[in-house]
Write a protein that holds these residues in place. Structure first.
Motif, PDB file in Angstrom:
ATOM      1  N   LEU A 193      -3.480 -12.195  13.366  1.00  0.00           N
ATOM      2  CA  LEU A 193      -2.436 -12.278  14.371  1.00  0.00           C
ATOM      3  C   LEU A 193      -1.542 -11.047  14.350  1.00  0.00           C
ATOM      4  CD1 LEU A 193      -1.380 -16.028  13.989  1.00  0.00           C
ATOM      5  CD2 LEU A 193      -2.858 -15.011  15.725  1.00  0.00           C
ATOM      6  N   GLU A 194      -1.327 -10.481  13.144  1.00  0.00           N
ATOM      7  CA  GLU A 194      -0.464  -9.312  13.046  1.00  0.00           C
ATOM      8  C   GLU A 194      -1.169  -8.093  13.605  1.00  0.00           C
ATOM      9  OE1 GLU A 194      -1.380 -11.175  10.525  1.00  0.00           O
ATOM     10  OE2 GLU A 194       0.377 -12.062   9.561  1.00  0.00           O
ATOM     11  N   SER A 195      -0.468  -7.301  14.339  1.00  0.00           N
ATOM     12  CA  SER A 195      -1.028  -6.069  14.868  1.00  0.00           C
ATOM     13  C   SER A 195      -0.398  -4.887  14.151  1.00  0.00           C
ATOM     14  CB  SER A 195      -0.776  -5.966  16.376  1.00  0.00           C
ATOM     15  OG  SER A 195       0.603  -5.972  16.638  1.00  0.00           O
ATOM     16  N   CYS A 196      -1.187  -3.840  13.985  1.00  0.00           N
ATOM     17  CA  CYS A 196      -0.699  -2.642  13.317  1.00  0.00           C
ATOM     18  C   CYS A 196       0.357  -1.977  14.192  1.00  0.00           C
ATOM     19  CB  CYS A 196      -1.855  -1.682  13.048  1.00  0.00           C
ATOM     20  SG  CYS A 196      -1.357  -0.165  12.228  1.00  0.00           S
ATOM     21  N   SER A 197       1.489  -1.621  13.591  1.00  0.00           N
ATOM     22  CA  SER A 197       2.600  -1.050  14.356  1.00  0.00           C
ATOM     23  C   SER A 197       2.866   0.390  13.969  1.00  0.00           C
ATOM     24  CB  SER A 197       3.865  -1.891  14.146  1.00  0.00           C
ATOM     25  OG  SER A 197       4.185  -1.971  12.764  1.00  0.00           O
ATOM     26  N   LEU A 198       1.812   1.128  13.581  1.00  0.00           N
ATOM     27  CA  LEU A 198       2.004   2.510  13.160  1.00  0.00           C
ATOM     28  C   LEU A 198       2.501   3.386  14.304  1.00  0.00           C
ATOM     29  CD1 LEU A 198      -0.988   3.236  10.742  1.00  0.00           C
ATOM     30  CD2 LEU A 198       1.416   2.965  10.178  1.00  0.00           C
ATOM     31  N   SER A 227      10.351   1.468  -6.293  1.00  0.00           N
ATOM     32  CA  SER A 227      11.645   2.012  -5.888  1.00  0.00           C
ATOM     33  C   SER A 227      11.568   2.827  -4.596  1.00  0.00           C
ATOM     34  CB  SER A 227      12.212   2.900  -7.010  1.00  0.00           C
ATOM     35  OG  SER A 227      11.327   3.982  -7.269  1.00  0.00           O
ATOM     36  N   VAL A 228      10.367   3.048  -4.050  1.00  0.00           N
ATOM     37  CA  VAL A 228      10.207   3.832  -2.824  1.00  0.00           C
ATOM     38  C   VAL A 228      10.727   3.026  -1.634  1.00  0.00           C
ATOM     39  CG1 VAL A 228       8.558   4.926  -1.282  1.00  0.00           C
ATOM     40  CG2 VAL A 228       8.249   5.077  -3.751  1.00  0.00           C
ATOM     41  N   THR A 229      11.600   3.648  -0.848  1.00  0.00           N
ATOM     42  CA  THR A 229      12.153   2.988   0.325  1.00  0.00           C
ATOM     43  C   THR A 229      11.434   3.454   1.584  1.00  0.00           C
ATOM     44  OG1 THR A 229      13.832   4.697   0.685  1.00  0.00           O
ATOM     45  CG2 THR A 229      14.404   2.885  -0.817  1.00  0.00           C
ATOM     46  N   GLU A 230      11.601   2.707   2.665  1.00  0.00           N
ATOM     47  CA  GLU A 230      10.975   3.085   3.922  1.00  0.00           C
ATOM     48  C   GLU A 230      11.532   4.407   4.442  1.00  0.00           C
ATOM     49  OE1 GLU A 230      11.604  -0.301   6.364  1.00  0.00           O
ATOM     50  OE2 GLU A 230       9.805  -1.332   5.652  1.00  0.00           O
ATOM     51  N   GLN A 231      12.811   4.671   4.165  1.00  0.00           N
ATOM     52  CA  GLN A 231      13.399   5.946   4.585  1.00  0.00           C
ATOM     53  C   GLN A 231      12.678   7.118   3.934  1.00  0.00           C
ATOM     54  OE1 GLN A 231      15.741   6.474   6.796  1.00  0.00           O
ATOM     55  NE2 GLN A 231      15.912   8.689   6.484  1.00  0.00           N
ATOM     56  N   ASP A 232      12.281   6.956   2.658  1.00  0.00           N
ATOM     57  CA  ASP A 232      11.540   8.012   1.969  1.00  0.00           C
ATOM     58  C   ASP A 232      10.196   8.261   2.645  1.00  0.00           C
ATOM     59  OD1 ASP A 232      13.519   8.356   0.055  1.00  0.00           O
ATOM     60  OD2 ASP A 232      12.720   6.768  -1.214  1.00  0.00           O
ATOM     61  N   LEU A 233       9.527   7.216   3.079  1.00  0.00           N
ATOM     62  CA  LEU A 233       8.211   7.362   3.689  1.00  0.00           C
ATOM     63  C   LEU A 233       8.292   7.979   5.077  1.00  0.00           C
ATOM     64  CD1 LEU A 233       6.739   3.880   2.660  1.00  0.00           C
ATOM     65  CD2 LEU A 233       6.373   6.071   1.540  1.00  0.00           C
ATOM     66  N   SER A 245      -6.283   3.307  -5.146  1.00  0.00           N
ATOM     67  CA  SER A 245      -5.415   3.138  -3.984  1.00  0.00           C
ATOM     68  C   SER A 245      -4.017   2.688  -4.397  1.00  0.00           C
ATOM     69  CB  SER A 245      -6.012   2.111  -3.020  1.00  0.00           C
ATOM     70  OG  SER A 245      -7.257   2.554  -2.529  1.00  0.00           O
ATOM     71  N   LYS A 246      -3.060   3.022  -3.547  1.00  0.00           N
ATOM     72  CA  LYS A 246      -1.693   2.566  -3.737  1.00  0.00           C
ATOM     73  C   LYS A 246      -1.297   1.724  -2.526  1.00  0.00           C
ATOM     74  CE  LYS A 246       0.685   3.692  -6.602  1.00  0.00           C
ATOM     75  NZ  LYS A 246       0.926   3.059  -7.922  1.00  0.00           N
ATOM     76  N   MET A 247      -0.468   0.724  -2.779  1.00  0.00           N
ATOM     77  CA  MET A 247      -0.014  -0.154  -1.720  1.00  0.00           C
ATOM     78  C   MET A 247       1.426   0.194  -1.340  1.00  0.00           C
ATOM     79  SD  MET A 247       0.097  -4.321  -1.579  1.00  0.00           S
ATOM     80  CE  MET A 247      -1.627  -4.450  -2.054  1.00  0.00           C
ATOM     81  N   ILE A 248       1.661   0.382  -0.059  1.00  0.00           N
ATOM     82  CA  ILE A 248       3.007   0.654   0.427  1.00  0.00           C
ATOM     83  C   ILE A 248       3.353  -0.360   1.501  1.00  0.00           C
ATOM     84  CG2 ILE A 248       2.936   3.117  -0.112  1.00  0.00           C
ATOM     85  CD1 ILE A 248       2.301   3.653   2.803  1.00  0.00           C
ATOM     86  N   THR A 249       4.654  -0.576   1.704  1.00  0.00           N
ATOM     87  CA  THR A 249       5.133  -1.546   2.685  1.00  0.00           C
ATOM     88  C   THR A 249       5.978  -0.836   3.727  1.00  0.00           C
ATOM     89  OG1 THR A 249       5.163  -3.286   0.998  1.00  0.00           O
ATOM     90  CG2 THR A 249       6.398  -3.690   3.021  1.00  0.00           C
ATOM     91  N   LEU A 250       5.633  -1.034   4.993  1.00  0.00           N
ATOM     92  CA  LEU A 250       6.377  -0.464   6.100  1.00  0.00           C
ATOM     93  C   LEU A 250       6.688  -1.560   7.108  1.00  0.00           C
ATOM     94  CD1 LEU A 250       4.420   2.859   6.707  1.00  0.00           C
ATOM     95  CD2 LEU A 250       6.783   2.680   5.949  1.00  0.00           C
ATOM     96  N   MET A 251       7.972  -1.778   7.350  1.00  0.00           N
ATOM     97  CA  MET A 251       8.411  -2.783   8.317  1.00  0.00           C
ATOM     98  C   MET A 251       7.767  -4.138   8.047  1.00  0.00           C
ATOM     99  SD  MET A 251      10.468  -0.898  10.061  1.00  0.00           S
ATOM    100  CE  MET A 251      10.864  -1.872  11.494  1.00  0.00           C
ATOM    101  N   GLY A 252       7.687  -4.491   6.785  1.00  0.00           N
ATOM    102  CA  GLY A 252       7.155  -5.792   6.408  1.00  0.00           C
ATOM    103  C   GLY A 252       5.644  -5.875   6.341  1.00  0.00           C
ATOM    104  N   GLN A 253       4.925  -4.811   6.738  1.00  0.00           N
ATOM    105  CA  GLN A 253       3.465  -4.811   6.680  1.00  0.00           C
ATOM    106  C   GLN A 253       2.996  -3.951   5.517  1.00  0.00           C
ATOM    107  OE1 GLN A 253       2.261  -3.542  10.637  1.00  0.00           O
ATOM    108  NE2 GLN A 253       1.774  -5.648  11.181  1.00  0.00           N
ATOM    109  N   LYS A 254       1.936  -4.402   4.866  1.00  0.00           N
ATOM    110  CA  LYS A 254       1.400  -3.682   3.714  1.00  0.00           C
ATOM    111  C   LYS A 254       0.206  -2.827   4.133  1.00  0.00           C
ATOM    112  CE  LYS A 254       2.921  -7.103   0.325  1.00  0.00           C
ATOM    113  NZ  LYS A 254       2.515  -8.058  -0.739  1.00  0.00           N
ATOM    114  N   TYR A 255       0.148  -1.625   3.543  1.00  0.00           N
ATOM    115  CA  TYR A 255      -0.931  -0.682   3.846  1.00  0.00           C
ATOM    116  C   TYR A 255      -1.482  -0.122   2.543  1.00  0.00           C
ATOM    117  CZ  TYR A 255       1.148  -0.747   8.520  1.00  0.00           C
ATOM    118  OH  TYR A 255       1.641  -1.139   9.732  1.00  0.00           O
TER     119      TYR A 255
END
Length: 402
Positions: A193-198, A227-233, A245-255
């Motif tokens: 249901l979730e769509s990618c919002s890149l 400790s990485v914030t979305e502002q840093d990304l 691989s590393k997992m990061i979170t952007l706007m509630g979605q994991k990549y």
């Protein structure tokens, strides 16, 4: 893409097997209640892990291998799990064409019995006959140019595809239409249901002041990157230097960020952070959002003008002899622009023109080959950056002549 078969006419490629060769392993620690457990291998149903369902096209694969961290063996309160991810194959299985040619019923029934490539032949020969022309259509110059180009390459596309599809059917990589229908007669595919919002994130990143006002260093993800914030990304190039691989979170979605890779979350209007890295690349692949009438009418996404595409700083990013690959629509105006204006402005010499033909799992074209609106192929223009040769001084020329 992985090469499944290689013939003189071209290659039969598989995208799924190639991207699954990438080491999508994610390391995660879990607390233990027992200190003397032996390493185990646990099986999971990929589609039942709700906590990781937001990966859209990817899902955890069959096994999770767990190994004990020797530093914590005495305490016994921590265990390292390695999760392997693969892309869901059902999202890559194109079982039927997006658009079928308007052929007569008797021809359509005979095609199903005779096999996919026989069907393609009859489809091509009868598509014009079966179509009822309701009104006289006056083609513009662009459409006439496209039809002329298609006429030149049509036989090449058809013959090359026929040979490669037959080879795929013989090897079992492709399967006949009847067998294909049997394989797809099970449960319907349920997409996430979730769509990618890149794309929305890239649009948001353009308006962050740090992108243009600050020269930030590349952000290298650490072992513990909580400790990485979305502002840093948003504000810089992000790099994963590890072999997993590393997992990061952007706007509630994991990549998942693949091993030994990096990215810049932006569009070409904010490429300064990439230029600040001062890295040179041996291969640059470009897929511009070309301008066309359909995009203008639907407003599905923003497109780039020819001038904006020429402003992409390829000379600053390309290493010596860099290979530049550009995806182009079948519109002749764009093809001529790449060959005659874009590549010369980047000091790129054209090497070859390739055609990517899209087929189903049974070997049918995804669009009718002679369709006036959609073609089953796209064009790639390959070029190589030329060496810059220093011009001789006028004084040295006169001295040489004397």
């Amino acid at each position: 893409m992985s090469i499944v078969h290689q013939l003189a006419s071209g290659w039969l490629l598989d995208h799924l097997s190639f991207i699954n060769k990438i080491n999508y392993h994610y390391h995660q620690q879990h607390e233990l209640h027992c200190s003397k457990n032996k390493p185990t291998s646990v099986c999971f149903d990929a589609l039942q892990m709700d906590s990781l369902s937001c990966f859209d096209a990817s899902a955890p694969c069959i096994t999770l291998d767990s190994t004990r961290n020797p530093e914590n063996d005495d305490e016994g309160n921590c265990e390292m799990f390695t999760e392997k991810y693969v892309f869901r194959p059902e999202l890559f299985n194109i079982t039927k064409p997006y658009i079928t040619a308007p052929i007569h019923k008797e021809h359509q029934q005979s095609n199903e019995k005779e096999g996919p490539m026989n069907g393609v032949k009859k489809e091509i020969s009868t598509s014009v006959i079966g179509k009822k022309r309701k009104r006289c259509v006056a083609f513009n110059q662009g459409e006439l140019d496209a039809m002329e180009y298609h006429t030149k390459i049509r036989q090449l596309i058809f013959d090359g595809s026929f040979q490669l599809i037959q080879e795929g059917l013989r090897s079992g990589f492709l399967y006949p239409l009847v067998e294909n229908q049997d394989k797809c007669s099970g449960k319907p595919i349920i997409l996430p249901l979730e769509s990618c919002s890149l794309s929305e994130l890239c649009e948001m990143a353009k308006y962050l002041p740090s992108l243009n006002n600050m020269e930030l260093e590349t952000l290298q993800l650490m072992e513990d990157d909580t400790s990485v914030t979305e502002q840093d990304l948003f504000s810089r190039v992000v790099e994963n230097k590890f072999s997993f691989s590393k997992m990061i979170t952007l706007m509630g979605q994991k990549y998942l960020l693949p091993p030994k890779s990096s990215f810049l979350l932006s569009d070409i209007s904010c490429m300064q952070p990439l230029l600040n890295c001062r890295k040179k690349f041996d291969l640059i692949v470009i897929d511009p959002p070309w301008q066309n009438k359909s995009v203008k009418r639907s407003n599905r996404y923003s497109y780039l003008s020819s001038l904006q595409i020429k402003q992409i700083p390829i000379p600053e990013l390309a290493a010596p002899h860099c290979l530049v690959v550009t995806w182009v629509t079948n519109r002749q105006k764009h093809l001529r622009f790449v060959k005659e204006e874009l590549y010369p402005s980047w000091s790129v010499e054209m090497l070859a023109e390739w055609h990517w033909v899209k087929i189903t799992t049974s070997g049918e074209f995804v669009f009718p080959l002679d369709s006036l609106h959609k073609k089953p192929y796209e064009v790639l223009i390959l070029g190589r950056v030329q060496e810059k040769t220093a011009l001789p001084l006028r004084g040295s020329e006169r001295l040489h002549k004397n």
